[in-house]
Motif scaffolding. Sequence first.
Motif, PDB file in Angstrom:
ATOM      1  N   ARG A   1       0.832  -1.206   0.000  1.00 49.02           N
ATOM      2  CA  ARG A   1       0.000   0.000   0.000  1.00 49.02           C
ATOM      3  C   ARG A   1       0.865   1.254   0.000  1.00 49.02           C
ATOM      4  O   ARG A   1       1.873   1.342   0.695  1.00 49.02           O
ATOM      5  CB  ARG A   1      -0.912   0.022   1.222  1.00 49.02           C
ATOM      6  N   SER A   2       0.399   2.237  -0.751  1.00 49.30           N
ATOM      7  CA  SER A   2       1.119   3.508  -0.815  1.00 49.30           C
ATOM      8  C   SER A   2       0.640   4.417   0.318  1.00 49.30           C
ATOM      9  O   SER A   2      -0.308   4.109   1.038  1.00 49.30           O
ATOM     10  CB  SER A   2       0.882   4.176  -2.169  1.00 49.30           C
ATOM     11  N   ASP A   3       1.286   5.574   0.461  1.00 48.62           N
ATOM     12  CA  ASP A   3       0.917   6.531   1.507  1.00 48.62           C
ATOM     13  C   ASP A   3      -0.507   7.049   1.296  1.00 48.62           C
ATOM     14  O   ASP A   3      -1.248   7.243   2.260  1.00 48.62           O
ATOM     15  CB  ASP A   3       1.893   7.716   1.520  1.00 48.62           C
TER      16      ASP A   3
ATOM     17  N   ILE B   1      -3.007   4.452   2.462  1.00 50.78           N
ATOM     18  CA  ILE B   1      -3.035   4.400   3.925  1.00 50.78           C
ATOM     19  C   ILE B   1      -3.855   5.555   4.482  1.00 50.78           C
ATOM     20  O   ILE B   1      -4.679   5.381   5.389  1.00 50.78           O
ATOM     21  CB  ILE B   1      -1.591   4.411   4.489  1.00 50.78           C
ATOM     22  N   GLU B   2      -3.652   6.744   3.938  1.00 47.41           N
ATOM     23  CA  GLU B   2      -4.400   7.925   4.390  1.00 47.41           C
ATOM     24  C   GLU B   2      -5.890   7.766   4.103  1.00 47.41           C
ATOM     25  O   GLU B   2      -6.742   8.111   4.936  1.00 47.41           O
ATOM     26  CB  GLU B   2      -3.841   9.172   3.684  1.00 47.41           C
ATOM     27  N   LEU B   3      -6.222   7.235   2.933  1.00 44.07           N
ATOM     28  CA  LEU B   3      -7.628   7.000   2.600  1.00 44.07           C
ATOM     29  C   LEU B   3      -8.268   5.974   3.542  1.00 44.07           C
ATOM     30  O   LEU B   3      -9.428   6.129   3.936  1.00 44.07           O
ATOM     31  CB  LEU B   3      -7.759   6.538   1.150  1.00 44.07           C
ATOM     32  N   MET B   4      -7.507   4.931   3.894  1.00 39.21           N
ATOM     33  CA  MET B   4      -8.012   3.924   4.830  1.00 39.21           C
ATOM     34  C   MET B   4      -8.298   4.546   6.196  1.00 39.21           C
ATOM     35  O   MET B   4      -9.321   4.247   6.822  1.00 39.21           O
ATOM     36  CB  MET B   4      -7.004   2.777   4.979  1.00 39.21           C
ATOM     37  N   LYS B   5      -7.427   5.428   6.649  1.00 41.99           N
ATOM     38  CA  LYS B   5      -7.641   6.094   7.942  1.00 41.99           C
ATOM     39  C   LYS B   5      -8.915   6.936   7.908  1.00 41.99           C
ATOM     40  O   LYS B   5      -9.716   6.914   8.847  1.00 41.99           O
ATOM     41  CB  LYS B   5      -6.444   6.982   8.291  1.00 41.99           C
ATOM     42  N   ARG B   6      -9.101   7.682   6.832  1.00 43.65           N
ATOM     43  CA  ARG B   6     -10.300   8.520   6.712  1.00 43.65           C
ATOM     44  C   ARG B   6     -11.559   7.662   6.667  1.00 43.65           C
ATOM     45  O   ARG B   6     -12.573   8.014   7.261  1.00 43.65           O
ATOM     46  CB  ARG B   6     -10.217   9.389   5.462  1.00 43.65           C
ATOM     47  N   GLN B   7     -11.472   6.544   5.945  1.00 41.14           N
ATOM     48  CA  GLN B   7     -12.627   5.657   5.857  1.00 41.14           C
ATOM     49  C   GLN B   7     -12.978   5.094   7.236  1.00 41.14           C
ATOM     50  O   GLN B   7     -14.152   5.021   7.610  1.00 41.14           O
ATOM     51  CB  GLN B   7     -12.330   4.507   4.886  1.00 41.14           C
ATOM     52  N   GLN B   8     -11.964   4.737   8.014  1.00 38.63           N
ATOM     53  CA  GLN B   8     -12.223   4.225   9.358  1.00 38.63           C
ATOM     54  C   GLN B   8     -12.855   5.292  10.243  1.00 38.63           C
ATOM     55  O   GLN B   8     -13.773   5.009  11.024  1.00 38.63           O
ATOM     56  CB  GLN B   8     -10.917   3.714   9.988  1.00 38.63           C
ATOM     57  N   LYS B   9     -12.377   6.523  10.122  1.00 38.02           N
ATOM     58  CA  LYS B   9     -12.966   7.612  10.917  1.00 38.02           C
ATOM     59  C   LYS B   9     -14.434   7.821  10.553  1.00 38.02           C
ATOM     60  O   LYS B   9     -15.276   8.003  11.419  1.00 38.02           O
ATOM     61  CB  LYS B   9     -12.192   8.914  10.695  1.00 38.02           C
ATOM     62  N   LEU B  10     -14.730   7.796   9.241  1.00 37.25           N
ATOM     63  CA  LEU B  10     -16.119   7.959   8.803  1.00 37.25           C
ATOM     64  C   LEU B  10     -17.009   6.824   9.334  1.00 37.25           C
ATOM     65  O   LEU B  10     -18.148   7.063   9.751  1.00 37.25           O
ATOM     66  CB  LEU B  10     -16.197   8.016   7.279  1.00 37.25           C
ATOM     67  N   GLU B  11     -16.489   5.604   9.295  1.00 34.92           N
ATOM     68  CA  GLU B  11     -17.260   4.478   9.804  1.00 34.92           C
ATOM     69  C   GLU B  11     -17.530   4.638  11.298  1.00 34.92           C
ATOM     70  O   GLU B  11     -18.630   4.354  11.778  1.00 34.92           O
ATOM     71  CB  GLU B  11     -16.516   3.166   9.534  1.00 34.92           C
ATOM     72  N   GLN B  12     -16.534   5.117  12.042  1.00 37.36           N
ATOM     73  CA  GLN B  12     -16.739   5.333  13.471  1.00 37.36           C
ATOM     74  C   GLN B  12     -17.795   6.410  13.717  1.00 37.36           C
ATOM     75  O   GLN B  12     -18.653   6.267  14.594  1.00 37.36           O
ATOM     76  CB  GLN B  12     -15.423   5.731  14.144  1.00 37.36           C
ATOM     77  N   LEU B  13     -17.746   7.493  12.936  1.00 36.84           N
ATOM     78  CA  LEU B  13     -18.748   8.547  13.080  1.00 36.84           C
ATOM     79  C   LEU B  13     -20.147   8.029  12.769  1.00 36.84           C
ATOM     80  O   LEU B  13     -21.116   8.382  13.444  1.00 36.84           O
ATOM     81  CB  LEU B  13     -18.407   9.737  12.186  1.00 36.84           C
ATOM     82  N   GLU B  14     -20.264   7.212  11.727  1.00 34.61           N
ATOM     83  CA  GLU B  14     -21.562   6.638  11.381  1.00 34.61           C
ATOM     84  C   GLU B  14     -22.083   5.748  12.507  1.00 34.61           C
ATOM     85  O   GLU B  14     -23.274   5.781  12.836  1.00 34.61           O
ATOM     86  CB  GLU B  14     -21.452   5.830  10.089  1.00 34.61           C
ATOM     87  N   LEU B  15     -21.202   4.956  13.094  1.00 32.80           N
ATOM     88  CA  LEU B  15     -21.617   4.100  14.203  1.00 32.80           C
ATOM     89  C   LEU B  15     -22.098   4.935  15.392  1.00 32.80           C
ATOM     90  O   LEU B  15     -23.123   4.612  16.016  1.00 32.80           O
ATOM     91  CB  LEU B  15     -20.463   3.187  14.642  1.00 32.80           C
ATOM     92  N   GLU B  16     -21.369   5.995  15.696  1.00 34.22           N
ATOM     93  CA  GLU B  16     -21.791   6.867  16.794  1.00 34.22           C
ATOM     94  C   GLU B  16     -23.147   7.501  16.500  1.00 34.22           C
ATOM     95  O   GLU B  16     -24.005   7.592  17.377  1.00 34.22           O
ATOM     96  CB  GLU B  16     -20.738   7.949  17.036  1.00 34.22           C
ATOM     97  N   GLN B  17     -23.341   7.923  15.256  1.00 32.55           N
ATOM     98  CA  GLN B  17     -24.618   8.528  14.865  1.00 32.55           C
ATOM     99  C   GLN B  17     -25.750   7.509  14.991  1.00 32.55           C
ATOM    100  O   GLN B  17     -26.841   7.838  15.440  1.00 32.55           O
ATOM    101  CB  GLN B  17     -24.531   9.070  13.424  1.00 32.55           C
ATOM    102  N   GLN B  18     -25.492   6.279  14.597  1.00 29.17           N
ATOM    103  CA  GLN B  18     -26.506   5.234  14.717  1.00 29.17           C
ATOM    104  C   GLN B  18     -26.863   4.985  16.179  1.00 29.17           C
ATOM    105  O   GLN B  18     -28.028   4.801  16.517  1.00 29.17           O
ATOM    106  CB  GLN B  18     -26.014   3.930  14.076  1.00 29.17           C
ATOM    107  N   LYS B  19     -25.845   4.995  17.046  1.00 31.70           N
ATOM    108  CA  LYS B  19     -26.109   4.796  18.473  1.00 31.70           C
ATOM    109  C   LYS B  19     -26.981   5.917  19.020  1.00 31.70           C
ATOM    110  O   LYS B  19     -27.920   5.681  19.783  1.00 31.70           O
ATOM    111  CB  LYS B  19     -24.791   4.723  19.252  1.00 31.70           C
ATOM    112  N   ILE B  20     -26.672   7.149  18.615  1.00 34.84           N
ATOM    113  CA  ILE B  20     -27.462   8.293  19.075  1.00 34.84           C
ATOM    114  C   ILE B  20     -28.899   8.174  18.585  1.00 34.84           C
ATOM    115  O   ILE B  20     -29.851   8.415  19.333  1.00 34.84           O
ATOM    116  CB  ILE B  20     -26.810   9.618  18.616  1.00 34.84           C
ATOM    117  N   ASP B  21     -29.067   7.811  17.318  1.00 33.74           N
ATOM    118  CA  ASP B  21     -30.411   7.645  16.761  1.00 33.74           C
ATOM    119  C   ASP B  21     -31.187   6.559  17.502  1.00 33.74           C
ATOM    120  O   ASP B  21     -32.380   6.717  17.791  1.00 33.74           O
ATOM    121  CB  ASP B  21     -30.349   7.315  15.269  1.00 33.74           C
ATOM    122  N   GLU B  22     -30.525   5.446  17.807  1.00 33.49           N
ATOM    123  CA  GLU B  22     -31.187   4.357  18.530  1.00 33.49           C
ATOM    124  C   GLU B  22     -31.598   4.810  19.924  1.00 33.49           C
ATOM    125  O   GLU B  22     -32.674   4.463  20.410  1.00 33.49           O
ATOM    126  CB  GLU B  22     -30.254   3.140  18.620  1.00 33.49           C
TER     127      GLU B  22
END
Length: 164
Positions: free
Chosen positions: A109-111, A114-135
Amino acid sequence: MATMFRYPVFPHLQGKSRARIEFCAFWRSVMAEPDYLEGDCDELIKPKKLINPVKNSRNHQDLHRELLMNQKRGLAPQNKPELQKVLEKRKREQVLKAQKEEQEAHKKRSDLEIELMKRQQKLEQLELEQQKIDEEQENTPEFVKMKSNLRRTKQETDGEERTT
């Protein structure tokens, strides 16, 4: 019955019946006793036990050792059909191959990736938090929701009065 070994050659014929004695005498006359057992002839080449190449192979020794250990532990060897063994072996090979490919993909993997993977993980975490709040909001009683709505409207009206 005379024997050259510590144990009798024909144990089932040890009785003293005449037929048994005749049978033993017949076989003694047919079978010649080897001369090299006497031990006084050093000139003769004594036969040696042949080496079994299968038993001397490393694979055979390892297998034998494993079977002995399993027997001591009380584990019976697995008696699976050959087809099932082949299918399990293929499945293991496929899993190992997939793991190797995944590891190679991680290494290459290139730099940017790696940076895109980090951003994707952050977005997934935010979505999970939003889902928890909605629930949590869905599970809250109706009167609590109404109370929060009233507070919001009250704050909005207070903010408009202050600006005017």
